[in-house]
Design a protein around this motif. Structure first.
Motif, PDB file in Angstrom:
ATOM      1  N   ARG A   4       0.705  -1.216   0.438  1.00 54.12           N
ATOM      2  CA  ARG A   4      -0.126  -0.223   0.160  1.00 54.12           C
ATOM      3  C   ARG A   4       0.733   1.184  -0.203  1.00 54.12           C
ATOM      4  NH1 ARG A   4      -4.840  -1.474   3.774  1.00 54.12           N
ATOM      5  NH2 ARG A   4      -6.180  -2.901   2.239  1.00 54.12           N
ATOM      6  N   GLN A   5       2.777   0.670  -0.501  1.00 51.74           N
ATOM      7  CA  GLN A   5       3.096   2.429  -0.649  1.00 51.74           C
ATOM      8  C   GLN A   5       2.924   2.410  -1.879  1.00 51.74           C
ATOM      9  OE1 GLN A   5       3.900   4.640   2.568  1.00 51.74           O
ATOM     10  NE2 GLN A   5       2.739   3.326   3.874  1.00 51.74           N
ATOM     11  N   PRO A   6       2.868   3.731  -2.069  1.00 49.24           N
ATOM     12  CA  PRO A   6       3.660   4.217  -3.483  1.00 49.24           C
ATOM     13  C   PRO A   6       4.996   3.918  -4.130  1.00 49.24           C
ATOM     14  CG  PRO A   6       2.040   5.606  -3.368  1.00 49.24           C
ATOM     15  CD  PRO A   6       2.418   4.725  -2.067  1.00 49.24           C
ATOM     16  N   GLY A  10       3.122   7.868 -11.801  1.00 51.26           N
ATOM     17  CA  GLY A  10       2.654   9.028 -13.399  1.00 51.26           C
ATOM     18  C   GLY A  10       3.512   8.451 -14.735  1.00 51.26           C
ATOM     19  N   LEU A  11       4.072   7.338 -14.058  1.00 50.23           N
ATOM     20  CA  LEU A  11       5.045   6.477 -15.249  1.00 50.23           C
ATOM     21  C   LEU A  11       4.117   6.653 -16.181  1.00 50.23           C
ATOM     22  CD1 LEU A  11       6.189   3.198 -13.807  1.00 50.23           C
ATOM     23  CD2 LEU A  11       7.981   5.288 -13.727  1.00 50.23           C
ATOM     24  N   LEU A  29       0.922  -6.907  -4.497  1.00 44.20           N
ATOM     25  CA  LEU A  29       1.510  -5.105  -4.992  1.00 44.20           C
ATOM     26  C   LEU A  29      -0.126  -4.949  -6.416  1.00 44.20           C
ATOM     27  CD1 LEU A  29       3.723  -4.097  -7.732  1.00 44.20           C
ATOM     28  CD2 LEU A  29       2.581  -5.783  -8.932  1.00 44.20           C
ATOM     29  N   THR A  30      -0.343  -3.453  -6.868  1.00 45.49           N
ATOM     30  CA  THR A  30      -1.062  -3.300  -6.653  1.00 45.49           C
ATOM     31  C   THR A  30      -0.862  -1.983  -7.651  1.00 45.49           C
ATOM     32  OG1 THR A  30      -2.600  -2.955  -4.951  1.00 45.49           O
ATOM     33  CG2 THR A  30      -3.597  -2.375  -7.125  1.00 45.49           C
ATOM     34  N   VAL A  31      -1.393  -2.726  -9.042  1.00 42.80           N
ATOM     35  CA  VAL A  31      -0.848  -0.935 -10.330  1.00 42.80           C
ATOM     36  C   VAL A  31      -1.920  -0.773 -10.928  1.00 42.80           C
ATOM     37  CG1 VAL A  31       0.158  -1.697 -12.577  1.00 42.80           C
ATOM     38  CG2 VAL A  31       1.035  -2.569 -11.088  1.00 42.80           C
ATOM     39  N   VAL A  32      -2.192   0.541 -10.845  1.00 46.68           N
ATOM     40  CA  VAL A  32      -3.471   1.341 -10.796  1.00 46.68           C
ATOM     41  C   VAL A  32      -2.878   2.316 -11.882  1.00 46.68           C
ATOM     42  CG1 VAL A  32      -4.923   0.770  -8.520  1.00 46.68           C
ATOM     43  CG2 VAL A  32      -3.128   3.668  -8.830  1.00 46.68           C
ATOM     44  N   GLY A  35      -5.027   7.886 -13.290  1.00 45.15           N
ATOM     45  CA  GLY A  35      -6.745   8.793 -13.264  1.00 45.15           C
ATOM     46  C   GLY A  35      -7.833   8.668 -12.902  1.00 45.15           C
ATOM     47  N   ASN A  36      -7.837   7.129 -12.221  1.00 43.45           N
ATOM     48  CA  ASN A  36      -8.643   5.931 -11.034  1.00 43.45           C
ATOM     49  C   ASN A  36      -7.663   5.438 -10.551  1.00 43.45           C
ATOM     50  OD1 ASN A  36     -10.603   4.600 -10.234  1.00 43.45           O
ATOM     51  ND2 ASN A  36     -11.120   3.895 -11.966  1.00 43.45           N
ATOM     52  N   PRO A  37      -7.522   5.973  -9.182  1.00 40.61           N
ATOM     53  CA  PRO A  37      -6.454   5.688  -8.436  1.00 40.61           C
ATOM     54  C   PRO A  37      -7.464   3.777  -7.906  1.00 40.61           C
ATOM     55  CG  PRO A  37      -7.115   7.602  -7.836  1.00 40.61           C
ATOM     56  CD  PRO A  37      -7.167   7.296  -9.400  1.00 40.61           C
ATOM     57  N   ARG A  38      -8.497   4.868  -7.451  1.00 44.33           N
ATOM     58  CA  ARG A  38      -9.634   3.163  -6.630  1.00 44.33           C
ATOM     59  C   ARG A  38      -9.930   2.107  -7.408  1.00 44.33           C
ATOM     60  NH1 ARG A  38     -14.308   7.343  -3.738  1.00 44.33           N
ATOM     61  NH2 ARG A  38     -12.185   8.112  -2.755  1.00 44.33           N
TER      62      ARG A  38
END
Length: 167
Positions: A4-6, A10-11, A29-32, A35-38
């Motif tokens: 949960r830590q970036p 902005g890649l 790992l979460t990839v978001v 424009g829509n981080p949720r």
């Protein structure tokens, strides 16, 4: 994000992040989308080995995103000022790829989708390299293009996002 830590923000398409120190063990790992981080494109638990350097590549595969692990073992150039080169195929519609010199000498051949070759030693210098397949003419330029080929008629162009991580 990892735990949960970036890790990178902005890649852009085909961008690379810096290597990051990540504590060993399995990490979520979460990839978001920026424009829509949720809305998550990918959620996966991945292993991190203490002291190991690895690159994770996010690629399109069978209509979804897939994370490919590429170990970054050091290339031993013999200490003579040599350099190293390797090739990876992350183009889902290309088939096996080859890398050739301007003179037509094959450097790597038959590199399959999601495959990364071992390093090869080369003399430092500038090379005109071409990436191609048996069925398509090579793509040439002073640098090997990140998108290696034109997909078959009717197929969407592959758009892999590249991210580097960790130790």
């Amino acid at each position: 994000a990892i735990d949960r830590q970036p890790v990178s923000t902005g890649l852009e398409y085909q961008a690379l992040s810096d290597y990051q120190g990540i504590e060993g063990g399995f990490r979520p790992l979460t990839v978001v989308s920026a424009g829509n981080p949720r809305g998550a494109y990918l959620r996966q638990s991945i292993p991190f080995v203490p002291g190991e350097t690895v690159t994770y590549v996010l690629i399109p595969s069978r209509g979804r995103l897939e994370l490919v692990r590429v170990p970054d073992a050091l290339c031993l150039s013999g200490g003579d000022g040599g350099s190293c080169l390797r090739m990876a195929n992350f183009c889902p519609h290309c088939g096996p790829l080859e890398l050739s010199t301007e003179e037509g000498e094959a450097v790597f051949t038959g590199v399959l989708f999601k495959e990364t070759t071992a390093f090869r030693q080369i003399r430092p210098g500038e090379y005109l390299l071409s990436v191609g397949t048996d069925s398509r003419p090579p793509l040439s330029g002073p640098l090997v293009p990140a998108r290696c080929c034109v997909p078959p008629p009717g197929a969407a162009a592959p758009r892999p996002a590249v991210s580097r991580a960790v130790r």
